[in-house]
Motif scaffolding. Structure first.
Motif, PDB file in Angstrom:
ATOM      1  N   ALA A 191       5.407  -0.269  -7.632  1.00 21.11           N
ATOM      2  CA  ALA A 191       4.483   0.374  -6.673  1.00 21.11           C
ATOM      3  C   ALA A 191       3.190  -0.420  -6.563  1.00 21.11           C
ATOM      4  CB  ALA A 191       4.204   1.807  -7.106  1.00 21.11           C
ATOM      5  N   SER A 192       2.691  -0.926  -7.695  1.00 19.96           N
ATOM      6  CA  SER A 192       1.403  -1.621  -7.605  1.00 19.96           C
ATOM      7  C   SER A 192       1.547  -2.979  -6.940  1.00 19.96           C
ATOM      8  CB  SER A 192       0.711  -1.716  -8.954  1.00 19.96           C
ATOM      9  OG  SER A 192       1.553  -2.283  -9.893  1.00 19.96           O
ATOM     10  N   ARG A 193       2.703  -3.644  -7.089  1.00 20.76           N
ATOM     11  CA  ARG A 193       2.914  -4.910  -6.354  1.00 20.76           C
ATOM     12  C   ARG A 193       2.871  -4.627  -4.847  1.00 20.76           C
ATOM     13  NH1 ARG A 193       2.505 -10.024  -8.575  1.00 20.76           N
ATOM     14  NH2 ARG A 193       3.915 -10.793  -6.978  1.00 20.76           N
ATOM     15  N   LYS A 194       3.454  -3.499  -4.449  1.00 21.45           N
ATOM     16  CA  LYS A 194       3.428  -3.152  -3.010  1.00 21.45           C
ATOM     17  C   LYS A 194       2.008  -2.835  -2.562  1.00 21.45           C
ATOM     18  CE  LYS A 194       8.037  -1.991  -1.744  1.00 21.45           C
ATOM     19  NZ  LYS A 194       9.039  -1.041  -2.144  1.00 21.45           N
ATOM     20  N   MET A 195       1.282  -2.123  -3.420  1.00 16.13           N
ATOM     21  CA  MET A 195      -0.096  -1.769  -3.058  1.00 16.13           C
ATOM     22  C   MET A 195      -0.984  -3.009  -2.955  1.00 16.13           C
ATOM     23  SD  MET A 195      -0.458   1.445  -5.596  1.00 16.13           S
ATOM     24  CE  MET A 195      -2.217   1.715  -5.425  1.00 16.13           C
ATOM     25  N   VAL A 196      -0.700  -4.017  -3.793  1.00 16.82           N
ATOM     26  CA  VAL A 196      -1.508  -5.243  -3.809  1.00 16.82           C
ATOM     27  C   VAL A 196      -1.159  -6.149  -2.626  1.00 16.82           C
ATOM     28  CG1 VAL A 196      -1.732  -7.419  -5.104  1.00 16.82           C
ATOM     29  CG2 VAL A 196      -2.080  -5.225  -6.263  1.00 16.82           C
ATOM     30  N   GLY A 197       0.119  -6.232  -2.289  1.00 17.19           N
ATOM     31  CA  GLY A 197       0.534  -7.075  -1.152  1.00 17.19           C
ATOM     32  C   GLY A 197       0.908  -8.483  -1.576  1.00 17.19           C
ATOM     33  N   GLN A 198       1.438  -9.266  -0.637  1.00 17.55           N
ATOM     34  CA  GLN A 198       1.910 -10.624  -0.921  1.00 17.55           C
ATOM     35  C   GLN A 198       0.806 -11.509  -1.496  1.00 17.55           C
ATOM     36  OE1 GLN A 198       3.060  -8.869   1.563  1.00 17.55           O
ATOM     37  NE2 GLN A 198       5.037  -9.561   2.321  1.00 17.55           N
ATOM     38  N   THR A 199       1.257 -12.543  -2.227  1.00 17.29           N
ATOM     39  CA  THR A 199       0.317 -13.485  -2.858  1.00 17.29           C
ATOM     40  C   THR A 199      -0.636 -14.083  -1.821  1.00 17.29           C
ATOM     41  OG1 THR A 199       2.048 -14.030  -4.434  1.00 17.29           O
ATOM     42  CG2 THR A 199       0.199 -15.570  -4.289  1.00 17.29           C
ATOM     43  N   ASN A 200      -0.068 -14.486  -0.689  1.00 18.67           N
ATOM     44  CA  ASN A 200      -0.897 -15.055   0.379  1.00 18.67           C
ATOM     45  C   ASN A 200      -1.378 -13.916   1.285  1.00 18.67           C
ATOM     46  OD1 ASN A 200      -2.062 -16.352   2.508  1.00 18.67           O
ATOM     47  ND2 ASN A 200      -0.388 -17.825   2.815  1.00 18.67           N
ATOM     48  N   PRO A 201      -2.681 -13.652   1.293  1.00 12.25           N
ATOM     49  CA  PRO A 201      -3.198 -12.521   2.073  1.00 12.25           C
ATOM     50  C   PRO A 201      -2.849 -12.605   3.553  1.00 12.25           C
ATOM     51  CG  PRO A 201      -4.881 -13.377   0.612  1.00 12.25           C
ATOM     52  CD  PRO A 201      -3.729 -14.338   0.521  1.00 12.25           C
ATOM     53  N   ALA A 202      -2.581 -13.821   4.042  1.00 11.73           N
ATOM     54  CA  ALA A 202      -2.211 -13.952   5.457  1.00 11.73           C
ATOM     55  C   ALA A 202      -0.900 -13.216   5.733  1.00 11.73           C
ATOM     56  CB  ALA A 202      -2.078 -15.426   5.827  1.00 11.73           C
ATOM     57  N   GLU A 203      -0.086 -13.052   4.699  1.00 10.37           N
ATOM     58  CA  GLU A 203       1.208 -12.356   4.861  1.00 10.37           C
ATOM     59  C   GLU A 203       1.146 -10.899   4.395  1.00 10.37           C
ATOM     60  OE1 GLU A 203       3.765 -14.780   2.510  1.00 10.37           O
ATOM     61  OE2 GLU A 203       3.435 -16.520   3.814  1.00 10.37           O
ATOM     62  N   ALA A 204       0.040 -10.524   3.792  1.00 11.98           N
ATOM     63  CA  ALA A 204      -0.060  -9.156   3.243  1.00 11.98           C
ATOM     64  C   ALA A 204      -0.462  -8.184   4.354  1.00 11.98           C
ATOM     65  CB  ALA A 204      -1.092  -9.130   2.114  1.00 11.98           C
ATOM     66  N   PRO A 205       0.324  -7.131   4.554  1.00 13.06           N
ATOM     67  CA  PRO A 205      -0.003  -6.202   5.648  1.00 13.06           C
ATOM     68  C   PRO A 205      -1.306  -5.439   5.418  1.00 13.06           C
ATOM     69  CG  PRO A 205       2.118  -5.630   4.600  1.00 13.06           C
ATOM     70  CD  PRO A 205       1.513  -6.750   3.801  1.00 13.06           C
ATOM     71  N   ALA A 206      -1.925  -5.035   6.523  1.00 19.51           N
ATOM     72  CA  ALA A 206      -3.081  -4.144   6.431  1.00 19.51           C
ATOM     73  C   ALA A 206      -2.638  -2.895   5.675  1.00 19.51           C
ATOM     74  CB  ALA A 206      -3.555  -3.776   7.832  1.00 19.51           C
ATOM     75  N   GLY A 207      -3.539  -2.388   4.862  1.00 18.20           N
ATOM     76  CA  GLY A 207      -3.179  -1.222   4.035  1.00 18.20           C
ATOM     77  C   GLY A 207      -2.935  -1.638   2.597  1.00 18.20           C
ATOM     78  N   THR A 208      -2.597  -2.929   2.389  1.00 21.07           N
ATOM     79  CA  THR A 208      -2.506  -3.421   1.009  1.00 21.07           C
ATOM     80  C   THR A 208      -3.892  -3.929   0.598  1.00 21.07           C
ATOM     81  OG1 THR A 208      -1.916  -5.672   1.686  1.00 21.07           O
ATOM     82  CG2 THR A 208      -0.098  -4.126   1.347  1.00 21.07           C
ATOM     83  N   ILE A 209      -4.087  -4.072  -0.716  1.00 17.25           N
ATOM     84  CA  ILE A 209      -5.416  -4.505  -1.174  1.00 17.25           C
ATOM     85  C   ILE A 209      -5.714  -5.916  -0.660  1.00 17.25           C
ATOM     86  CG2 ILE A 209      -6.814  -5.029  -3.216  1.00 17.25           C
ATOM     87  CD1 ILE A 209      -5.198  -2.799  -4.670  1.00 17.25           C
ATOM     88  N   ARG A 210      -4.741  -6.823  -0.840  1.00 19.62           N
ATOM     89  CA  ARG A 210      -4.990  -8.193  -0.365  1.00 19.62           C
ATOM     90  C   ARG A 210      -5.082  -8.235   1.159  1.00 19.62           C
ATOM     91  NH1 ARG A 210      -0.768 -10.934  -4.678  1.00 19.62           N
ATOM     92  NH2 ARG A 210      -2.285 -11.401  -6.314  1.00 19.62           N
ATOM     93  N   GLY A 211      -4.268  -7.439   1.835  1.00 21.90           N
ATOM     94  CA  GLY A 211      -4.282  -7.410   3.299  1.00 21.90           C
ATOM     95  C   GLY A 211      -5.580  -6.840   3.854  1.00 21.90           C
ATOM     96  N   ASP A 212      -6.225  -5.998   3.096  1.00 21.31           N
ATOM     97  CA  ASP A 212      -7.472  -5.384   3.575  1.00 21.31           C
ATOM     98  C   ASP A 212      -8.724  -6.148   3.157  1.00 21.31           C
ATOM     99  OD1 ASP A 212      -6.035  -3.369   4.734  1.00 21.31           O
ATOM    100  OD2 ASP A 212      -6.503  -1.853   3.237  1.00 21.31           O
ATOM    101  N   PHE A 213      -8.636  -6.860   2.030  1.00 23.21           N
ATOM    102  CA  PHE A 213      -9.882  -7.418   1.482  1.00 23.21           C
ATOM    103  C   PHE A 213      -9.909  -8.939   1.348  1.00 23.21           C
ATOM    104  CE2 PHE A 213      -9.783  -3.134  -0.695  1.00 23.21           C
ATOM    105  CZ  PHE A 213     -10.780  -2.566   0.086  1.00 23.21           C
ATOM    106  N   SER A 214      -8.841  -9.648   1.746  1.00 19.21           N
ATOM    107  CA  SER A 214      -8.874 -11.093   1.517  1.00 19.21           C
ATOM    108  C   SER A 214      -8.153 -11.847   2.620  1.00 19.21           C
ATOM    109  CB  SER A 214      -8.278 -11.423   0.148  1.00 19.21           C
ATOM    110  OG  SER A 214      -6.955 -10.939   0.046  1.00 19.21           O
ATOM    111  N   VAL A 215      -8.460 -13.165   2.691  1.00 19.47           N
ATOM    112  CA  VAL A 215      -7.874 -13.979   3.768  1.00 19.47           C
ATOM    113  C   VAL A 215      -7.160 -15.230   3.261  1.00 19.47           C
ATOM    114  CG1 VAL A 215      -9.442 -13.221   5.606  1.00 19.47           C
ATOM    115  CG2 VAL A 215     -10.095 -15.157   4.160  1.00 19.47           C
TER     116      VAL A 215
END
Ligand code: IDP
Ligand code: MG
Length: 201
Positions: free
Chosen positions: A134-158
């Motif tokens: 669950a936390s891997r999903k919440m964090v999102g993909q390693t590369n924030p460019a691929e991490a969907p909005a709503g994930t931590i990386r998708g919301d806070f990093s580029v």
């Protein structure tokens, strides 16, 4: 301990809406506790065992510098996980080399260690049902460019080199990382009073 009769007497001093809500809460908790006692022992044990899965989450130096610690903790609390360990550390290259040992041959390894030791980290252990996945999903993909909005990386990093947060990627990995960053005595076993509402025991 506050007895139900005393509780009802106290409640008379509050508004009808507060009285109704509080009464529902009081009798809901007592019903759930009684129901919990009636559950089969085997089922309870298995459910409780799963609920004790743990993972290591760390807010990286960019997350700390950007004052994202509170928002990241909030997401794990909100999801229903339990915080059992937390500390702020300035990590050495030694511990980081061990933590990222599998990436030793990568071209970015040296800059990764420089980044991860550039400021404090907030390292945490979170516990709960299926917490690793669950936390891997919440964090999102390693590369924030691929991490969907709503994930931590998708919301806070580029950018992949500044992706704000670490999360263990497997249960075995989590165990190793928890042992690397924490001593057993610094992890607290505490009863979370809402557990009967977040998993079936
Ligand atoms: P993960 O953090 O999602 O588990 P890993 O592949 O284990 O991803 O990589 C660990 C960390 O190394 C990443 O979170 C990121 O900070 C950094 N990293 C991974 N790939 C690159 C890259 O191509 N360039 C720069 N840093 C990278
Ligand atoms: Mg990883």
């Amino acid at each position: 301990m506050l007895q139900p009769r005393m509780f009802q007497t106290l409640l008379q001093h509050f508004s009808p809406e507060i009285q109704r809500t509080s009464t529902r809460l009081l009798f809901g908790v007592s019903h759930a506790l009684r129901h919990g006692h009636r559950c089969g022992l085997h089922q309870s044990k298995a459910a409780l065992q799963n609920a004790r899965e743990r993972t290591l989450i760390a807010v990286k130096p960019d997350g700390v510098q950007r004052r994202l610690v509170g928002q990241i903790i909030h997401r794990f609390e909100q999801r229903g996980f339990k915080l059992v360990g937390l500390k702020m550390v300035q990590a050495s290259h030694g511990i980081l080399s061990e933590h990222y040992g599998e990436l030793r041959t990568k071209p970015f390894f040296h800059s990764l260690l420089t980044y991860m030791s550039s400021g404090p980290l907030v390292v945490m252990v979170w516990e709960g049902h299926n917490v690793v996945q669950a936390s891997r999903k919440m964090v999102g993909q390693t590369n924030p460019a691929e991490a969907p909005a709503g994930t931590i990386r998708g919301d806070f990093s580029v950018h992949v080199s500044r992706n704000v947060v670490h999360a263990s990627d497997s249960q075995e990995g989590a165990q190793k990382e928890i042992q690397l960053w924490f001593q057993a005595k610094d992890l607290l076993d505490w009863d979370c009073c809402d557990q009967i509402y977040t998993i079936e025991v």
